[in-house]
Write a protein that holds these residues in place. Structure first.
Motif, PDB file in Angstrom:
ATOM      1  N   ALA A  14       0.841  -1.203   0.000  1.00 10.76           N
ATOM      2  CA  ALA A  14       0.000   0.000   0.000  1.00 10.76           C
ATOM      3  C   ALA A  14       0.875   1.251   0.000  1.00 10.76           C
ATOM      4  O   ALA A  14       1.878   1.314   0.716  1.00 10.76           O
ATOM      5  CB  ALA A  14      -0.906   0.017   1.229  1.00 10.76           C
ATOM      6  N   MET A  16       1.757   4.533   1.472  1.00 13.57           N
ATOM      7  CA  MET A  16       1.458   5.057   2.812  1.00 13.57           C
ATOM      8  C   MET A  16       2.219   6.364   2.992  1.00 13.57           C
ATOM      9  O   MET A  16       3.415   6.375   3.299  1.00 13.57           O
ATOM     10  CB  MET A  16       1.830   4.029   3.888  1.00 13.57           C
ATOM     11  CG  MET A  16       0.945   2.780   3.820  1.00 13.57           C
ATOM     12  SD  MET A  16       1.262   1.610   5.153  1.00 13.57           S
ATOM     13  CE  MET A  16       2.752   0.814   4.559  1.00 13.57           C
ATOM     14  N   ALA A  17       1.492   7.463   2.793  1.00 14.86           N
ATOM     15  CA  ALA A  17       2.101   8.787   2.840  1.00 14.86           C
ATOM     16  C   ALA A  17       2.812   8.996   4.171  1.00 14.86           C
ATOM     17  O   ALA A  17       2.267   8.700   5.232  1.00 14.86           O
ATOM     18  CB  ALA A  17       1.032   9.852   2.631  1.00 14.86           C
ATOM     19  N   PRO A  38       3.740   6.747  -2.393  1.00 18.63           N
ATOM     20  CA  PRO A  38       2.719   7.723  -2.007  1.00 18.63           C
ATOM     21  C   PRO A  38       3.254   9.138  -2.207  1.00 18.63           C
ATOM     22  O   PRO A  38       4.347   9.466  -1.745  1.00 18.63           O
ATOM     23  CB  PRO A  38       2.518   7.433  -0.510  1.00 18.63           C
ATOM     24  CG  PRO A  38       3.824   6.879  -0.042  1.00 18.63           C
ATOM     25  CD  PRO A  38       4.499   6.247  -1.240  1.00 18.63           C
ATOM     26  N   PHE A  67      -3.491  11.707  -3.637  1.00 15.07           N
ATOM     27  CA  PHE A  67      -4.789  12.078  -3.068  1.00 15.07           C
ATOM     28  C   PHE A  67      -5.496  12.966  -4.082  1.00 15.07           C
ATOM     29  O   PHE A  67      -4.852  13.739  -4.789  1.00 15.07           O
ATOM     30  CB  PHE A  67      -4.606  12.875  -1.763  1.00 15.07           C
ATOM     31  CG  PHE A  67      -4.216  12.034  -0.566  1.00 15.07           C
ATOM     32  CD1 PHE A  67      -4.080  10.654  -0.642  1.00 15.07           C
ATOM     33  CD2 PHE A  67      -3.998  12.649   0.666  1.00 15.07           C
ATOM     34  CE1 PHE A  67      -3.733   9.896   0.477  1.00 15.07           C
ATOM     35  CE2 PHE A  67      -3.643  11.901   1.790  1.00 15.07           C
ATOM     36  CZ  PHE A  67      -3.514  10.529   1.705  1.00 15.07           C
ATOM     37  N   HIS A 123      -6.598   8.105  -4.090  1.00 17.30           N
ATOM     38  CA  HIS A 123      -7.334   7.940  -2.844  1.00 17.30           C
ATOM     39  C   HIS A 123      -8.266   9.136  -2.741  1.00 17.30           C
ATOM     40  O   HIS A 123      -7.865  10.242  -3.092  1.00 17.30           O
ATOM     41  CB  HIS A 123      -6.338   7.924  -1.669  1.00 17.30           C
ATOM     42  CG  HIS A 123      -6.735   7.020  -0.538  1.00 17.30           C
ATOM     43  ND1 HIS A 123      -7.252   5.763  -0.717  1.00 17.30           N
ATOM     44  CD2 HIS A 123      -6.669   7.194   0.807  1.00 17.30           C
ATOM     45  CE1 HIS A 123      -7.480   5.209   0.471  1.00 17.30           C
ATOM     46  NE2 HIS A 123      -7.148   6.047   1.414  1.00 17.30           N
ATOM     47  N   GLY A 171      -5.862   0.525   7.944  1.00 12.97           N
ATOM     48  CA  GLY A 171      -5.179   1.644   8.595  1.00 12.97           C
ATOM     49  C   GLY A 171      -5.144   2.854   7.695  1.00 12.97           C
ATOM     50  O   GLY A 171      -5.277   2.745   6.479  1.00 12.97           O
ATOM     51  N   ALA A 206      -8.276  -4.804   0.471  1.00 14.49           N
ATOM     52  CA  ALA A 206      -7.411  -4.083   1.417  1.00 14.49           C
ATOM     53  C   ALA A 206      -8.125  -3.954   2.750  1.00 14.49           C
ATOM     54  O   ALA A 206      -9.350  -3.834   2.807  1.00 14.49           O
ATOM     55  CB  ALA A 206      -7.064  -2.699   0.869  1.00 14.49           C
ATOM     56  N   GLY A 208      -6.903  -4.985   6.961  1.00 20.09           N
ATOM     57  CA  GLY A 208      -6.809  -6.079   7.919  1.00 20.09           C
ATOM     58  C   GLY A 208      -6.086  -7.313   7.404  1.00 20.09           C
ATOM     59  O   GLY A 208      -6.097  -8.352   8.065  1.00 20.09           O
ATOM     60  N   ILE A 209      -5.450  -7.200   6.247  1.00 20.41           N
ATOM     61  CA  ILE A 209      -4.707  -8.346   5.700  1.00 20.41           C
ATOM     62  C   ILE A 209      -3.237  -8.174   6.084  1.00 20.41           C
ATOM     63  O   ILE A 209      -2.577  -7.245   5.625  1.00 20.41           O
ATOM     64  CB  ILE A 209      -4.860  -8.419   4.168  1.00 20.41           C
ATOM     65  CG1 ILE A 209      -6.342  -8.532   3.795  1.00 20.41           C
ATOM     66  CG2 ILE A 209      -4.047  -9.593   3.609  1.00 20.41           C
ATOM     67  CD1 ILE A 209      -6.633  -8.321   2.320  1.00 20.41           C
ATOM     68  N   VAL A 228      -1.683  -4.400   0.968  1.00 23.84           N
ATOM     69  CA  VAL A 228      -1.337  -4.539   2.380  1.00 23.84           C
ATOM     70  C   VAL A 228      -0.571  -3.302   2.838  1.00 23.84           C
ATOM     71  O   VAL A 228       0.411  -2.909   2.201  1.00 23.84           O
ATOM     72  CB  VAL A 228      -0.477  -5.815   2.575  1.00 23.84           C
ATOM     73  CG1 VAL A 228       0.041  -5.904   4.006  1.00 23.84           C
ATOM     74  CG2 VAL A 228      -1.299  -7.055   2.208  1.00 23.84           C
ATOM     75  N   TYR A 244       6.645   5.557  16.908  1.00 23.47           N
ATOM     76  CA  TYR A 244       5.588   4.929  16.093  1.00 23.47           C
ATOM     77  C   TYR A 244       5.793   3.414  16.091  1.00 23.47           C
ATOM     78  O   TYR A 244       4.855   2.629  16.299  1.00 23.47           O
ATOM     79  CB  TYR A 244       5.678   5.512  14.682  1.00 23.47           C
ATOM     80  CG  TYR A 244       4.510   5.300  13.742  1.00 23.47           C
ATOM     81  CD1 TYR A 244       3.471   4.410  14.006  1.00 23.47           C
ATOM     82  CD2 TYR A 244       4.452   6.024  12.551  1.00 23.47           C
ATOM     83  CE1 TYR A 244       2.426   4.240  13.102  1.00 23.47           C
ATOM     84  CE2 TYR A 244       3.418   5.862  11.645  1.00 23.47           C
ATOM     85  CZ  TYR A 244       2.411   4.968  11.918  1.00 23.47           C
ATOM     86  OH  TYR A 244       1.382   4.805  11.025  1.00 23.47           O
ATOM     87  N   GLY A 314      -3.882  -0.275  10.948  1.00 25.56           N
ATOM     88  CA  GLY A 314      -5.052  -1.105  10.738  1.00 25.56           C
ATOM     89  C   GLY A 314      -5.289  -1.997  11.941  1.00 25.56           C
ATOM     90  O   GLY A 314      -4.483  -2.045  12.880  1.00 25.56           O
TER      91      GLY A 314
HETATM   92  C1  FMN Z   1       0.386   4.673   7.613  1.00 26.17           C
HETATM   93  C2  FMN Z   1      -0.625   4.583   6.507  1.00 26.17           C
HETATM   94  C3  FMN Z   1      -0.644   5.564   5.509  1.00 26.17           C
HETATM   95  C4  FMN Z   1      -1.530   5.449   4.424  1.00 26.17           C
HETATM   96  N1  FMN Z   1      -1.455   6.378   3.414  1.00 26.17           N
HETATM   97  C5  FMN Z   1      -2.137   6.149   2.260  1.00 26.17           C
HETATM   98  C6  FMN Z   1      -1.877   6.949   1.107  1.00 26.17           C
HETATM   99  O1  FMN Z   1      -1.038   7.856   1.112  1.00 26.17           O
HETATM  100  N2  FMN Z   1      -2.577   6.667  -0.020  1.00 26.17           N
HETATM  101  C7  FMN Z   1      -3.499   5.635  -0.081  1.00 26.17           C
HETATM  102  O2  FMN Z   1      -4.075   5.418  -1.139  1.00 26.17           O
HETATM  103  N3  FMN Z   1      -3.755   4.870   0.997  1.00 26.17           N
HETATM  104  C8  FMN Z   1      -3.078   5.090   2.162  1.00 26.17           C
HETATM  105  N4  FMN Z   1      -3.305   4.264   3.244  1.00 26.17           N
HETATM  106  C9  FMN Z   1      -4.324   3.199   3.157  1.00 26.17           C
HETATM  107  C10 FMN Z   1      -3.764   1.962   2.454  1.00 26.17           C
HETATM  108  O3  FMN Z   1      -3.704   2.190   1.069  1.00 26.17           O
HETATM  109  C11 FMN Z   1      -4.617   0.694   2.666  1.00 26.17           C
HETATM  110  O4  FMN Z   1      -5.952   0.940   2.341  1.00 26.17           O
HETATM  111  C12 FMN Z   1      -4.560   0.146   4.079  1.00 26.17           C
HETATM  112  O5  FMN Z   1      -3.265   0.250   4.612  1.00 26.17           O
HETATM  113  C13 FMN Z   1      -4.990  -1.317   4.083  1.00 26.17           C
HETATM  114  O6  FMN Z   1      -5.240  -1.770   5.386  1.00 26.17           O
HETATM  115  P1  FMN Z   1      -4.113  -2.387   6.378  1.00 26.17           P
HETATM  116  O7  FMN Z   1      -3.366  -1.220   6.902  1.00 26.17           O
HETATM  117  O8  FMN Z   1      -4.921  -3.084   7.418  1.00 26.17           O
HETATM  118  O9  FMN Z   1      -3.247  -3.307   5.560  1.00 26.17           O
HETATM  119  C14 FMN Z   1      -2.447   4.367   4.359  1.00 26.17           C
HETATM  120  C15 FMN Z   1      -2.443   3.410   5.378  1.00 26.17           C
HETATM  121  C16 FMN Z   1      -1.554   3.498   6.432  1.00 26.17           C
HETATM  122  C17 FMN Z   1      -1.543   2.410   7.489  1.00 26.17           C
END
Ligand code: FMN
Length: 337
Positions: A14, A16-17, A38, A67, A123, A171, A206, A208-209, A228, A244, A314
Protein backbone atom coordinates in the motif's frame (compact mmCIF):
# COMPACT_ATOMS: atom_id res chain seq x y z
CA UNK A 1 3.68 -14.51 -15.82
CA UNK A 2 2.27 -11.02 -15.30
CA UNK A 3 -1.16 -10.56 -13.71
CA UNK A 4 -3.71 -7.78 -14.36
CA UNK A 5 -1.39 -5.30 -12.65
CA UNK A 6 1.52 -6.30 -14.84
CA UNK A 7 3.45 -7.89 -11.97
CA UNK A 8 4.35 -11.43 -11.05
CA UNK A 9 2.84 -11.60 -7.53
CA UNK A 10 -0.70 -10.47 -6.55
CA UNK A 11 0.66 -8.37 -3.70
CA UNK A 12 0.39 -4.58 -3.67
CA UNK A 13 2.39 -2.76 -1.02
CA UNK A 14 0.00 0.00 0.00
CA UNK A 15 1.14 3.55 -0.67
CA UNK A 16 1.46 5.06 2.81
CA UNK A 17 2.10 8.79 2.84
CA UNK A 18 4.79 9.78 5.29
CA UNK A 19 6.08 6.25 5.84
CA UNK A 20 6.94 4.81 2.42
CA UNK A 21 9.74 6.09 0.21
CA UNK A 22 11.69 4.83 -2.78
CA UNK A 23 13.58 2.15 -0.80
CA UNK A 24 10.37 0.26 0.06
CA UNK A 25 8.97 0.62 -3.46
CA UNK A 26 12.18 -0.74 -5.00
CA UNK A 27 12.31 -3.68 -2.58
CA UNK A 28 8.69 -4.73 -3.21
CA UNK A 29 8.77 -4.33 -6.98
CA UNK A 30 12.09 -6.18 -7.23
CA UNK A 31 10.53 -9.01 -5.19
CA UNK A 32 7.78 -9.30 -7.82
CA UNK A 33 5.01 -7.39 -6.03
CA UNK A 34 3.74 -3.91 -6.86
CA UNK A 35 5.67 -1.23 -4.97
CA UNK A 36 3.65 1.96 -4.50
CA UNK A 37 5.04 5.46 -4.03
CA UNK A 38 2.72 7.72 -2.01
CA UNK A 39 2.97 11.33 -3.22
CA UNK A 40 0.36 13.05 -1.02
CA UNK A 41 2.93 14.64 1.30
CA UNK A 42 5.64 15.26 -1.30
CA UNK A 43 6.36 18.43 -3.24
CA UNK A 44 6.91 18.04 -6.98
CA UNK A 45 10.71 18.16 -6.74
CA UNK A 46 10.69 15.29 -4.24
CA UNK A 47 8.27 13.23 -6.35
CA UNK A 48 10.74 13.67 -9.20
CA UNK A 49 13.80 12.65 -7.19
CA UNK A 50 11.99 9.63 -5.71
CA UNK A 51 10.89 8.49 -9.17
CA UNK A 52 14.43 8.96 -10.50
CA UNK A 53 15.78 6.82 -7.66
CA UNK A 54 13.20 4.11 -8.31
CA UNK A 55 13.63 3.99 -12.09
CA UNK A 56 17.43 3.84 -11.63
CA UNK A 57 17.14 0.87 -9.27
CA UNK A 58 14.47 -1.33 -10.85
CA UNK A 59 12.95 -1.99 -14.24
CA UNK A 60 9.91 -3.67 -12.68
CA UNK A 61 6.44 -2.03 -12.74
CA UNK A 62 5.53 0.47 -10.01
CA UNK A 63 2.45 2.27 -8.74
CA UNK A 64 2.41 6.01 -8.02
CA UNK A 65 -0.34 7.22 -5.67
CA UNK A 66 -2.04 10.57 -5.19
CA UNK A 67 -4.79 12.08 -3.07
CA UNK A 68 -7.53 13.81 -5.05
CA UNK A 69 -9.59 15.65 -2.48
CA UNK A 70 -11.03 19.05 -3.31
CA UNK A 71 -9.35 21.57 -1.03
CA UNK A 72 -11.80 23.96 0.59
CA UNK A 73 -11.22 27.32 2.22
CA UNK A 74 -12.49 26.85 5.75
CA UNK A 75 -12.42 28.66 9.04
CA UNK A 76 -10.53 26.62 11.63
CA UNK A 77 -10.96 28.97 14.59
CA UNK A 78 -13.37 26.66 16.47
CA UNK A 79 -10.84 23.85 16.12
CA UNK A 80 -7.97 26.03 17.27
CA UNK A 81 -10.05 27.05 20.28
CA UNK A 82 -10.74 23.40 21.05
CA UNK A 83 -7.00 22.71 21.10
CA UNK A 84 -5.99 25.90 22.98
CA UNK A 85 -5.84 24.01 26.28
CA UNK A 86 -3.03 21.85 24.89
CA UNK A 87 -1.13 24.87 23.60
CA UNK A 88 -1.30 26.31 27.13
CA UNK A 89 -0.32 23.05 28.76
CA UNK A 90 2.69 22.51 26.50
CA UNK A 91 3.66 26.18 26.30
CA UNK A 92 3.33 26.27 22.51
CA UNK A 93 2.94 29.71 20.93
CA UNK A 94 4.21 29.39 17.36
CA UNK A 95 2.20 28.00 14.45
CA UNK A 96 3.90 25.52 12.10
CA UNK A 97 3.71 25.09 8.33
CA UNK A 98 1.68 22.16 7.03
CA UNK A 99 3.33 19.57 4.78
CA UNK A 100 2.21 19.75 1.15
CA UNK A 101 -1.01 17.66 0.83
CA UNK A 102 -2.04 19.35 -2.40
CA UNK A 103 -4.23 17.07 -4.47
CA UNK A 104 -3.17 15.58 -7.81
CA UNK A 105 -2.67 18.54 -10.17
CA UNK A 106 -1.33 19.38 -13.64
CA UNK A 107 2.27 19.46 -12.46
CA UNK A 108 2.00 16.03 -10.81
CA UNK A 109 0.30 14.80 -13.98
CA UNK A 110 3.29 16.01 -16.02
CA UNK A 111 5.53 13.85 -13.82
CA UNK A 112 3.29 10.86 -14.52
CA UNK A 113 3.64 11.61 -18.24
CA UNK A 114 7.39 11.83 -17.90
CA UNK A 115 8.05 8.76 -15.72
CA UNK A 116 5.16 6.62 -16.97
CA UNK A 117 4.46 4.50 -13.91
CA UNK A 118 2.69 1.30 -14.97
CA UNK A 119 -0.07 1.86 -12.38
CA UNK A 120 -1.45 5.12 -10.98
CA UNK A 121 -3.67 4.89 -7.93
CA UNK A 122 -5.84 7.52 -6.30
CA UNK A 123 -7.33 7.94 -2.84
CA UNK A 124 -10.55 9.97 -2.18
CA UNK A 125 -12.12 9.31 -5.57
CA UNK A 126 -10.67 10.40 -8.91
CA UNK A 127 -9.16 13.63 -10.25
CA UNK A 128 -11.01 15.87 -12.71
CA UNK A 129 -11.78 14.44 -16.12
CA UNK A 130 -9.04 16.30 -18.06
CA UNK A 131 -6.29 15.07 -15.74
CA UNK A 132 -7.64 11.52 -15.70
CA UNK A 133 -7.68 11.52 -19.50
CA UNK A 134 -4.01 12.55 -19.54
CA UNK A 135 -3.11 9.77 -17.10
CA UNK A 136 -4.98 7.23 -19.21
CA UNK A 137 -3.15 8.41 -22.32
CA UNK A 138 0.17 7.38 -20.73
CA UNK A 139 -1.07 3.78 -20.77
CA UNK A 140 -1.05 3.52 -16.98
CA UNK A 141 -3.57 1.27 -15.33
CA UNK A 142 -5.84 3.42 -13.14
CA UNK A 143 -6.90 2.22 -9.72
CA UNK A 144 -8.74 3.81 -6.80
CA UNK A 145 -10.17 2.83 -3.42
CA UNK A 146 -13.85 2.09 -2.84
CA UNK A 147 -15.23 1.77 0.69
CA UNK A 148 -18.82 1.02 -0.36
CA UNK A 149 -20.49 -0.74 -3.29
CA UNK A 150 -21.71 2.65 -4.59
CA UNK A 151 -18.16 3.94 -4.69
CA UNK A 152 -17.00 0.80 -6.52
CA UNK A 153 -19.70 1.33 -9.17
CA UNK A 154 -18.74 4.99 -9.48
CA UNK A 155 -15.07 4.11 -10.04
CA UNK A 156 -15.98 1.42 -12.59
CA UNK A 157 -18.24 3.88 -14.44
CA UNK A 158 -15.45 6.48 -14.52
CA UNK A 159 -12.88 4.29 -16.20
CA UNK A 160 -10.89 2.55 -13.46
CA UNK A 161 -9.08 -0.63 -14.51
CA UNK A 162 -9.31 -2.25 -11.09
CA UNK A 163 -10.95 -1.44 -7.76
CA UNK A 164 -9.34 -1.49 -4.33
CA UNK A 165 -12.04 -2.62 -1.90
CA UNK A 166 -10.89 -0.91 1.29
CA UNK A 167 -12.56 -2.54 4.28
CA UNK A 168 -13.23 -0.91 7.63
CA UNK A 169 -10.22 -2.66 9.21
CA UNK A 170 -7.75 -0.68 7.10
CA UNK A 171 -5.18 1.64 8.60
CA UNK A 172 -4.84 5.26 7.51
CA UNK A 173 -7.37 7.40 5.69
CA UNK A 174 -10.64 5.94 4.54
CA UNK A 175 -10.75 6.37 0.77
CA UNK A 176 -14.44 7.30 1.12
CA UNK A 177 -15.61 9.99 -1.29
CA UNK A 178 -19.39 9.68 -1.78
CA UNK A 179 -20.12 10.00 1.93
CA UNK A 180 -18.23 11.16 4.99
CA UNK A 181 -20.33 9.14 7.43
CA UNK A 182 -18.25 6.40 9.11
CA UNK A 183 -21.50 4.41 9.61
CA UNK A 184 -21.51 3.63 5.86
CA UNK A 185 -18.21 1.77 6.12
CA UNK A 186 -18.08 -1.99 5.61
CA UNK A 187 -15.72 -4.70 6.85
CA UNK A 188 -13.43 -6.39 4.34
CA UNK A 189 -15.19 -9.78 4.55
CA UNK A 190 -18.50 -8.27 3.42
CA UNK A 191 -17.14 -5.55 1.12
CA UNK A 192 -14.88 -7.66 -1.09
CA UNK A 193 -17.48 -10.16 -2.39
CA UNK A 194 -20.10 -7.42 -2.72
CA UNK A 195 -17.73 -5.39 -4.91
CA UNK A 196 -16.70 -8.50 -6.86
CA UNK A 197 -20.40 -9.09 -7.63
CA UNK A 198 -21.14 -5.45 -8.45
CA UNK A 199 -18.37 -4.50 -10.88
CA UNK A 200 -16.86 -6.33 -13.88
CA UNK A 201 -13.29 -5.47 -12.86
CA UNK A 202 -10.51 -7.14 -10.87
CA UNK A 203 -10.80 -6.36 -7.16
CA UNK A 204 -7.85 -5.70 -4.88
CA UNK A 205 -8.77 -6.43 -1.27
CA UNK A 206 -7.41 -4.08 1.42
CA UNK A 207 -7.91 -3.74 5.15
CA UNK A 208 -6.81 -6.08 7.92
CA UNK A 209 -4.71 -8.35 5.70
CA UNK A 210 -1.39 -8.89 7.45
CA UNK A 211 -0.53 -12.56 7.10
CA UNK A 212 -1.03 -15.58 4.85
CA UNK A 213 -4.48 -16.33 6.28
CA UNK A 214 -5.73 -12.89 5.33
CA UNK A 215 -4.41 -13.28 1.79
CA UNK A 216 -6.10 -16.66 1.37
CA UNK A 217 -9.36 -15.31 2.79
CA UNK A 218 -9.31 -12.37 0.37
CA UNK A 219 -8.82 -14.71 -2.57
CA UNK A 220 -11.60 -17.00 -1.30
CA UNK A 221 -13.87 -13.93 -1.37
CA UNK A 222 -13.05 -13.30 -5.02
CA UNK A 223 -10.21 -10.81 -4.81
CA UNK A 224 -7.59 -10.93 -7.56
CA UNK A 225 -4.88 -9.27 -5.44
CA UNK A 226 -4.39 -7.76 -1.99
CA UNK A 227 -3.15 -4.34 -0.93
CA UNK A 228 -1.34 -4.54 2.38
CA UNK A 229 -0.40 -1.48 4.40
CA UNK A 230 0.12 -1.81 8.14
CA UNK A 231 2.16 -5.04 7.88
CA UNK A 232 4.73 -3.19 5.74
CA UNK A 233 5.20 -0.64 8.55
CA UNK A 234 7.05 -3.40 10.44
CA UNK A 235 9.70 -3.64 7.70
CA UNK A 236 13.06 -1.92 8.12
CA UNK A 237 12.36 0.01 4.89
CA UNK A 238 9.43 1.86 6.53
CA UNK A 239 10.33 5.42 7.43
CA UNK A 240 8.72 5.56 10.86
CA UNK A 241 9.92 6.99 14.13
CA UNK A 242 10.95 4.77 17.05
CA UNK A 243 7.89 6.09 18.92
CA UNK A 244 5.59 4.93 16.09
CA UNK A 245 7.35 1.55 15.86
CA UNK A 246 6.93 1.02 19.61
CA UNK A 247 3.24 1.95 19.49
CA UNK A 248 2.59 -0.50 16.63
CA UNK A 249 4.23 -3.33 18.54
CA UNK A 250 1.95 -2.75 21.54
CA UNK A 251 -1.29 -4.42 20.34
CA UNK A 252 -2.96 -1.04 20.80
CA UNK A 253 -6.62 -0.29 20.09
CA UNK A 254 -7.38 1.65 16.93
CA UNK A 255 -10.29 3.91 16.04
CA UNK A 256 -11.71 5.77 13.05
CA UNK A 257 -11.03 9.41 13.79
CA UNK A 258 -11.03 12.78 12.04
CA UNK A 259 -9.09 14.71 14.67
CA UNK A 260 -5.71 14.49 12.96
CA UNK A 261 -6.55 15.74 9.46
CA UNK A 262 -10.29 16.40 9.19
CA UNK A 263 -10.96 13.16 7.29
CA UNK A 264 -11.90 9.81 8.82
CA UNK A 265 -8.85 7.60 9.20
CA UNK A 266 -7.89 4.63 11.37
CA UNK A 267 -5.25 5.39 13.99
CA UNK A 268 -4.06 4.08 17.32
CA UNK A 269 -6.11 5.51 20.18
CA UNK A 270 -4.26 8.27 22.02
CA UNK A 271 -4.96 11.31 24.12
CA UNK A 272 -6.21 13.45 21.24
CA UNK A 273 -8.64 10.83 19.91
CA UNK A 274 -9.93 10.18 23.44
CA UNK A 275 -10.34 13.78 24.54
CA UNK A 276 -11.47 15.47 21.28
CA UNK A 277 -12.72 12.58 19.16
CA UNK A 278 -12.79 10.09 17.80
CA UNK A 279 -15.06 12.10 15.46
CA UNK A 280 -15.16 15.82 16.20
CA UNK A 281 -17.66 18.13 14.50
CA UNK A 282 -15.15 20.94 15.12
CA UNK A 283 -12.35 19.43 13.03
CA UNK A 284 -12.16 21.50 9.82
CA UNK A 285 -12.10 19.95 6.36
CA UNK A 286 -9.09 17.90 5.24
CA UNK A 287 -6.27 18.67 5.50
CA UNK A 288 -6.67 21.78 7.60
CA UNK A 289 -7.32 20.02 10.93
CA UNK A 290 -3.69 18.89 10.85
CA UNK A 291 -2.35 22.42 10.89
CA UNK A 292 -3.50 23.22 14.41
CA UNK A 293 -2.41 19.80 15.71
CA UNK A 294 1.09 20.06 14.22
CA UNK A 295 2.77 22.31 16.85
CA UNK A 296 1.46 20.37 19.87
CA UNK A 297 2.32 17.10 18.18
CA UNK A 298 5.90 18.26 17.58
CA UNK A 299 6.32 19.51 21.15
CA UNK A 300 4.91 16.29 22.64
CA UNK A 301 7.04 14.06 20.38
CA UNK A 302 10.17 15.98 21.38
CA UNK A 303 9.33 14.93 24.95
CA UNK A 304 8.83 11.29 23.91
CA UNK A 305 5.02 11.35 23.82
CA UNK A 306 2.60 10.31 21.05
CA UNK A 307 -0.39 11.99 22.73
CA UNK A 308 -1.07 14.07 19.60
CA UNK A 309 0.54 11.93 16.87
CA UNK A 310 -1.48 10.34 14.06
CA UNK A 311 -0.31 6.74 14.49
CA UNK A 312 -2.12 5.29 11.47
CA UNK A 313 -2.65 1.56 11.92
CA UNK A 314 -5.05 -1.10 10.74
CA UNK A 315 -6.78 -3.57 13.02
CA UNK A 316 -4.45 -6.44 12.10
CA UNK A 317 -1.18 -4.82 13.21
CA UNK A 318 -0.43 -7.47 15.79
CA UNK A 319 -0.48 -10.16 13.09
CA UNK A 320 2.56 -8.57 11.46
CA UNK A 321 6.20 -9.20 12.28
CA UNK A 322 9.48 -7.50 11.53
CA UNK A 323 11.01 -8.76 8.27
CA UNK A 324 12.27 -7.16 5.08
CA UNK A 325 9.76 -5.85 2.55
CA UNK A 326 11.03 -8.42 0.09
CA UNK A 327 10.51 -11.32 2.51
CA UNK A 328 7.04 -10.08 3.47
CA UNK A 329 6.01 -9.74 -0.18
CA UNK A 330 7.16 -13.26 -1.02
CA UNK A 331 5.68 -14.80 2.13
CA UNK A 332 2.25 -13.28 1.46
CA UNK A 333 2.35 -14.38 -2.18
CA UNK A 334 3.20 -17.99 -1.26
CA UNK A 335 -0.16 -18.21 0.51
CA UNK A 336 -1.90 -18.21 -2.86
CA UNK A 337 0.95 -19.38 -5.10
C1 FMN B 1 0.39 4.67 7.61
C2 FMN B 1 -0.62 4.58 6.51
C3 FMN B 1 -0.64 5.56 5.51
C4 FMN B 1 -1.53 5.45 4.42
N1 FMN B 1 -1.46 6.38 3.41
C5 FMN B 1 -2.14 6.15 2.26
C6 FMN B 1 -1.88 6.95 1.11
O1 FMN B 1 -1.04 7.86 1.11
N2 FMN B 1 -2.58 6.67 -0.02
C7 FMN B 1 -3.50 5.64 -0.08
O2 FMN B 1 -4.08 5.42 -1.14
N3 FMN B 1 -3.76 4.87 1.00
C8 FMN B 1 -3.08 5.09 2.16
N4 FMN B 1 -3.30 4.26 3.24
C9 FMN B 1 -4.32 3.20 3.16
C10 FMN B 1 -3.76 1.96 2.45
O3 FMN B 1 -3.70 2.19 1.07
C11 FMN B 1 -4.62 0.69 2.67
O4 FMN B 1 -5.95 0.94 2.34
C12 FMN B 1 -4.56 0.15 4.08
O5 FMN B 1 -3.27 0.25 4.61
C13 FMN B 1 -4.99 -1.32 4.08
O6 FMN B 1 -5.24 -1.77 5.39
P1 FMN B 1 -4.11 -2.39 6.38
O7 FMN B 1 -3.37 -1.22 6.90
O8 FMN B 1 -4.92 -3.08 7.42
O9 FMN B 1 -3.25 -3.31 5.56
C14 FMN B 1 -2.45 4.37 4.36
C15 FMN B 1 -2.44 3.41 5.38
C16 FMN B 1 -1.55 3.50 6.43
C17 FMN B 1 -1.54 2.41 7.49
Amino acid sequence: VANFLGVELPIVQAPMAGTVGSAMVIAVSEAGGLGSLPCALLDHATIRSELEAIRAATKKPINVNFFCHQPREVDDSAWRNALAMYYDELGVTEPMPLANRTPFDAEACALVEEFRPEVVSFHFGLPEHALLTRVRATGAKIVSSATTVDEARYLADHGCDAIIAQGFEAGGHRGMFLSDDPATQIGTIALVPRVVDAVPLPVIAAGGIADERGVRAAFALGASAVQVGTAYLFCPEAKISPLYRTALAREADTVITNVFTGRPARAIVNRLTREKGPISPLAPAFPLAAKAVMPIRARAEAAGSTDFTSLWSGQAASLARPETASDLTRRLARAVG
